[in-house]
Write a protein that holds these residues in place. Structure first.
Motif, PDB file in Angstrom:
ATOM      1  N   ILE A   9       0.840  -1.205   0.000  1.00 47.95           N
ATOM      2  CA  ILE A   9       0.000   0.000   0.000  1.00 47.95           C
ATOM      3  C   ILE A   9       0.871   1.250   0.000  1.00 47.95           C
ATOM      4  O   ILE A   9       0.627   2.201  -0.762  1.00 47.95           O
ATOM      5  CB  ILE A   9      -0.946  -0.013   1.219  1.00 47.95           C
ATOM      6  N   ALA A  10       1.898   1.253   0.850  1.00 49.66           N
ATOM      7  CA  ALA A  10       2.803   2.407   0.897  1.00 49.66           C
ATOM      8  C   ALA A  10       3.507   2.608  -0.437  1.00 49.66           C
ATOM      9  O   ALA A  10       3.649   3.735  -0.923  1.00 49.66           O
ATOM     10  CB  ALA A  10       3.825   2.218   2.022  1.00 49.66           C
ATOM     11  N   SER A  11       3.925   1.511  -1.054  1.00 48.22           N
ATOM     12  CA  SER A  11       4.617   1.608  -2.344  1.00 48.22           C
ATOM     13  C   SER A  11       3.695   2.158  -3.430  1.00 48.22           C
ATOM     14  O   SER A  11       4.130   2.963  -4.269  1.00 48.22           O
ATOM     15  CB  SER A  11       5.144   0.233  -2.749  1.00 48.22           C
ATOM     16  N   LEU A  40       5.133   4.287 -12.668  1.00 44.58           N
ATOM     17  CA  LEU A  40       3.801   3.776 -13.011  1.00 44.58           C
ATOM     18  C   LEU A  40       3.799   2.268 -13.164  1.00 44.58           C
ATOM     19  O   LEU A  40       2.846   1.591 -12.745  1.00 44.58           O
ATOM     20  CB  LEU A  40       3.314   4.444 -14.297  1.00 44.58           C
ATOM     21  N   ILE A  41       4.853   1.699 -13.771  1.00 42.73           N
ATOM     22  CA  ILE A  41       4.891   0.242 -13.934  1.00 42.73           C
ATOM     23  C   ILE A  41       5.076  -0.437 -12.578  1.00 42.73           C
ATOM     24  O   ILE A  41       4.520  -1.514 -12.322  1.00 42.73           O
ATOM     25  CB  ILE A  41       5.992  -0.178 -14.931  1.00 42.73           C
ATOM     26  N   LEU A  42       5.828   0.204 -11.675  1.00 41.96           N
ATOM     27  CA  LEU A  42       5.937  -0.323 -10.317  1.00 41.96           C
ATOM     28  C   LEU A  42       4.604  -0.223  -9.583  1.00 41.96           C
ATOM     29  O   LEU A  42       4.233  -1.130  -8.822  1.00 41.96           O
ATOM     30  CB  LEU A  42       7.015   0.444  -9.538  1.00 41.96           C
ATOM     31  N   LEU A  43       3.864   0.872  -9.822  1.00 43.66           N
ATOM     32  CA  LEU A  43       2.534   1.027  -9.234  1.00 43.66           C
ATOM     33  C   LEU A  43       1.604  -0.081  -9.706  1.00 43.66           C
ATOM     34  O   LEU A  43       0.871  -0.680  -8.898  1.00 43.66           O
ATOM     35  CB  LEU A  43       1.973   2.393  -9.596  1.00 43.66           C
ATOM     36  N   SER A 181       8.977 -19.305   0.188  1.00 45.30           N
ATOM     37  CA  SER A 181       9.423 -19.145   1.561  1.00 45.30           C
ATOM     38  C   SER A 181       8.456 -18.206   2.279  1.00 45.30           C
ATOM     39  O   SER A 181       7.758 -17.408   1.649  1.00 45.30           O
ATOM     40  CB  SER A 181      10.854 -18.587   1.602  1.00 45.30           C
ATOM     41  N   THR A 182       8.424 -18.291   3.599  1.00 46.50           N
ATOM     42  CA  THR A 182       7.593 -17.409   4.420  1.00 46.50           C
ATOM     43  C   THR A 182       8.417 -16.298   5.058  1.00 46.50           C
ATOM     44  O   THR A 182       7.985 -15.672   6.017  1.00 46.50           O
ATOM     45  CB  THR A 182       6.883 -18.215   5.524  1.00 46.50           C
ATOM     46  N   ILE A 183       9.598 -16.044   4.528  1.00 48.25           N
ATOM     47  CA  ILE A 183      10.465 -14.998   5.055  1.00 48.25           C
ATOM     48  C   ILE A 183       9.784 -13.633   4.931  1.00 48.25           C
ATOM     49  O   ILE A 183       8.994 -13.402   4.010  1.00 48.25           O
ATOM     50  CB  ILE A 183      11.813 -14.998   4.285  1.00 48.25           C
ATOM     51  N   VAL A 184      10.042 -12.732   5.884  1.00 40.95           N
ATOM     52  CA  VAL A 184       9.421 -11.412   5.880  1.00 40.95           C
ATOM     53  C   VAL A 184       9.916 -10.621   4.661  1.00 40.95           C
ATOM     54  O   VAL A 184      11.123 -10.440   4.492  1.00 40.95           O
ATOM     55  CB  VAL A 184       9.746 -10.652   7.171  1.00 40.95           C
ATOM     56  N   PRO A 185       9.023 -10.158   3.778  1.00 41.64           N
ATOM     57  CA  PRO A 185       9.453  -9.428   2.578  1.00 41.64           C
ATOM     58  C   PRO A 185       9.779  -7.967   2.894  1.00 41.64           C
ATOM     59  O   PRO A 185       8.911  -7.198   3.273  1.00 41.64           O
ATOM     60  CB  PRO A 185       8.235  -9.533   1.650  1.00 41.64           C
ATOM     61  N   LEU A 186      11.028  -7.613   2.723  1.00 39.42           N
ATOM     62  CA  LEU A 186      11.471  -6.245   2.980  1.00 39.42           C
ATOM     63  C   LEU A 186      11.818  -5.498   1.698  1.00 39.42           C
ATOM     64  O   LEU A 186      12.110  -4.304   1.742  1.00 39.42           O
ATOM     65  CB  LEU A 186      12.697  -6.253   3.909  1.00 39.42           C
ATOM     66  N   GLY A 187      11.786  -6.181   0.555  1.00 39.05           N
ATOM     67  CA  GLY A 187      12.214  -5.567  -0.694  1.00 39.05           C
ATOM     68  C   GLY A 187      11.335  -4.418  -1.140  1.00 39.05           C
ATOM     69  O   GLY A 187      11.833  -3.380  -1.594  1.00 39.05           O
ATOM     70  N   THR A 188      10.013  -4.570  -1.024  1.00 38.41           N
ATOM     71  CA  THR A 188       9.093  -3.521  -1.467  1.00 38.41           C
ATOM     72  C   THR A 188       9.270  -2.255  -0.640  1.00 38.41           C
ATOM     73  O   THR A 188       9.301  -1.139  -1.183  1.00 38.41           O
ATOM     74  CB  THR A 188       7.637  -4.008  -1.369  1.00 38.41           C
ATOM     75  N   LEU A 189       9.406  -2.420   0.670  1.00 39.21           N
ATOM     76  CA  LEU A 189       9.592  -1.267   1.543  1.00 39.21           C
ATOM     77  C   LEU A 189      10.931  -0.581   1.259  1.00 39.21           C
ATOM     78  O   LEU A 189      11.003   0.652   1.168  1.00 39.21           O
ATOM     79  CB  LEU A 189       9.518  -1.710   3.004  1.00 39.21           C
ATOM     80  N   LEU A 195      13.402   4.711  -3.916  1.00 36.65           N
ATOM     81  CA  LEU A 195      12.809   5.490  -5.008  1.00 36.65           C
ATOM     82  C   LEU A 195      12.699   6.967  -4.610  1.00 36.65           C
ATOM     83  O   LEU A 195      12.980   7.863  -5.426  1.00 36.65           O
ATOM     84  CB  LEU A 195      11.432   4.927  -5.349  1.00 36.65           C
ATOM     85  N   VAL A 196      12.298   7.211  -3.374  1.00 34.84           N
ATOM     86  CA  VAL A 196      12.270   8.590  -2.878  1.00 34.84           C
ATOM     87  C   VAL A 196      13.684   9.173  -2.839  1.00 34.84           C
ATOM     88  O   VAL A 196      13.916  10.345  -3.178  1.00 34.84           O
ATOM     89  CB  VAL A 196      11.623   8.646  -1.478  1.00 34.84           C
ATOM     90  N   PHE A 197      14.634   8.341  -2.448  1.00 31.64           N
ATOM     91  CA  PHE A 197      16.041   8.753  -2.397  1.00 31.64           C
ATOM     92  C   PHE A 197      16.550   9.135  -3.790  1.00 31.64           C
ATOM     93  O   PHE A 197      17.230  10.159  -3.962  1.00 31.64           O
ATOM     94  CB  PHE A 197      16.864   7.614  -1.810  1.00 31.64           C
ATOM     95  N   LEU A 198      16.212   8.332  -4.811  1.00 32.43           N
ATOM     96  CA  LEU A 198      16.605   8.651  -6.187  1.00 32.43           C
ATOM     97  C   LEU A 198      15.925   9.927  -6.676  1.00 32.43           C
ATOM     98  O   LEU A 198      16.520  10.714  -7.423  1.00 32.43           O
ATOM     99  CB  LEU A 198      16.258   7.486  -7.112  1.00 32.43           C
TER     100      LEU A 198
END
Length: 335
Positions: A9-11, A40-43, A181-189, A195-198
Motif C-alpha cells: 500500500i505504501a509503495s 507507473l509500472i511499479l505502481l 518461503s515465508t520470510i518477511v518481505p522487505l524488498g518492497t519497503l 525510489l524517494v532517495f533517487l
C-alpha cells in the motif's frame, strides 16, 4: 495488517505521487518521462500484487502479474539511458540476451502445464530484474569514479550503495511472493524508500548529508503522525453514517490546510535544533551580520566584519574582500 500488505500500500502511494510530481515539474523531459513511467509500472505491479491478498479478487491474474513484472526491467533501463546517455552502448550489448530471457518467460503462460509451475516462473521473473540491477550498479559505480566534481561522485556513490541494499532486500520479496518461503518481505519497503532517495538525488538534485536525511525523515514522520491523529479524532468514531463521515472529513481537511504550514515550520525548527545545530548557528550569524552591515559603506570595515563572521561560523582563518574597479574588469582588495 501484515507487513507485506502495508509495504505494498505504501509503495502504491509513493509510486503514484512521485510519478505525478515528476510530470508536473517537466513533462517534456525524457529523463522525467522515463522516471514517471518507471514509477507507473511499479505502481501497476504492486497494485496487482496487493489484489492477490484479497480473496476472490477479479483484478488479480498470475499471467497479468507476470507480464507487468517483466516490464519493470526495461523501463528501469530506459530511465538509466536517459540519466546517463553515454552508456547506450553498454545497454545495447546487454539488451538482446536480457530481452530474449523476458520473451521466453512471457511465453510461459501459453504452456499447458503453466498452472503447476506458476511459483517457479514468477521467481524467475523476479530474479530476472537482477540483470538491470547489475547494469545499474556497474554504471553508478563507474560514474562515481569518472565524474570530475566531488559532489557528483558522492551522489553516484550514494546511489550505488543504496541499490546494493535494495538488491539484498529484493531477494526476500522474490522468495515470498513466489511462495517459496515465508520470510518477511522487505524488498518492497526498501525499494520505496530508495525510489524517494533517487527522486531527491537525480530529479530534485539534492544531496543530503546523514544529519540532514535524519532531520528530513523525522520531520515527515512527526507531521504525518499529527495529521493522521487529526483524521483519527474526527473520523474514527463515525461508523456507518455517510453524511457525518463526509462532514468530519471536510472539517479534518480544512483543519489540516490551516495547520500545515505553521506545523511544518515549528517541527522544522525543532528538528534543525536537534540534528542541524551548525545550520542554526550559521543562520543566526548571517542574520546578525545582515543587521551589522546595514548602512555600512566603508570597505575596510566591511571586509573586517565579513572576515570575523566567516572565522566564527566556518573557521576560516584568512579571508579577503575584493571590490570591482570602475573599469568593470579588474578587482582591488578592500583594506
Amino acid at each position: 495488517m501484515r507487513i507485506d500488505t502495508i509495504s505494498l500500500i505504501a509503495s502504491c502511494f509513493i509510486c503514484a505521487f512521485l510519478s505525478i510530481a515528476v510530470l508536473i515539474r517537466n513533462f517534456r523531459s525524457g529523463l522525467y518521462q522515463s522516471f514517471s513511467f518507471f514509477c507507473l509500472i511499479l505502481l501497476a505491479r504492486d497494485f496487482i500484487c496487493l489484489m492477490k491478498s484479497f480473496q476472490n479478487s477479479s483484478l488479480y491474474s498470475p499471467a497479468l502479474f507476470l507480464y507487468v513484472t517483466l516490464w519493470v526491467g526495461p523501463f528501469s533501463l530506459w530511465w538509466l539511458q536517459q540519466l546517463r546517455p553515454e552508456v547506450k552502448a553498454v545497454i545495447r550489448r546487454a539488451r538482446w540476451g536480457y530481452f530474449g530471457l523476458l520473451f521466453l518467460l512471457g511465453l510461459a503462460p501459453l504452456v499447458p502445464f503453466y498452472s503447476r509451475m506458476v511459483s517457479l516462473i514468477q521467481a524467475l521473473a523476479e530474479a530476472s530484474f537482477l540483470i538491470p540491477c547489475y547494469l545499474w550498479t556497474h554504471i553508478l559505480v563507474g560514474s562515481s569514479q569518472t565524474e570530475t566534481l566531488p559532489r557528483e561522485r558522492l551522489r553516484y556513490r550514494y546511489a550505488a550503495w543504496g541499490l546494493v541494499a535494495v538488491i539484498a532486500c529484493h531477494i526476500t520479496d522474490t522468495l515470498y511472493f513466489s511462495e517459496m518461503s515465508t520470510i518477511v518481505p522487505l524488498g518492497t519497503l526498501a525499494r520505496s524508500v530508495y525510489l524517494v532517495f533517487l527522486f531527491q538525488l537525480f530529479i530534485q538534485r539534492e544531496l543530503l548529508t546523514t544529519p540532514e536525511l535524519v532531520s528530513r525523515m523525522s520531520l515527515f514522520a512527526v507531521i504525518s503522525l499529527v495529521l493522521s491523529g487529526i483524521y483519527w479524532l474526527l473520523v474514527s468514531w463515525v461508523d456507518s453514517r455517510p453524511g457525518l463521515f463526509l462532514f468530519n472529513t471536510f472539517v479534518a481537511s480544512f483543519a489540516i490546510l490551516i495547520l500545515f504550514e505553521p506545523l511544518k515550520s515549528a517541527v522544522s525548527r525543532l528538528m534543525n535544533k536537534l540534528f542541524l545545530k551548525n545550520n542554526i548557528l550559521l543562520e543566526k550569524e548571517l542574520n546578525t551580520l545582515t543587521e551589522d552591515l546595514r548602512g555600512l559603506a566603508e570597505p575596510a570595515e566591511l571586509s573586517k566584519r565579513l572576515a570575523s563572521s566567516l572565522k566564527k561560523v566556518l573557521g576560516i582563518e584568512k579571508a579577503a574582500l575584493y571590490l570591482l574597479e570602475r573599469d568593470g574588469v579588474s578587482y582591488v582588495k578592500a583594506d
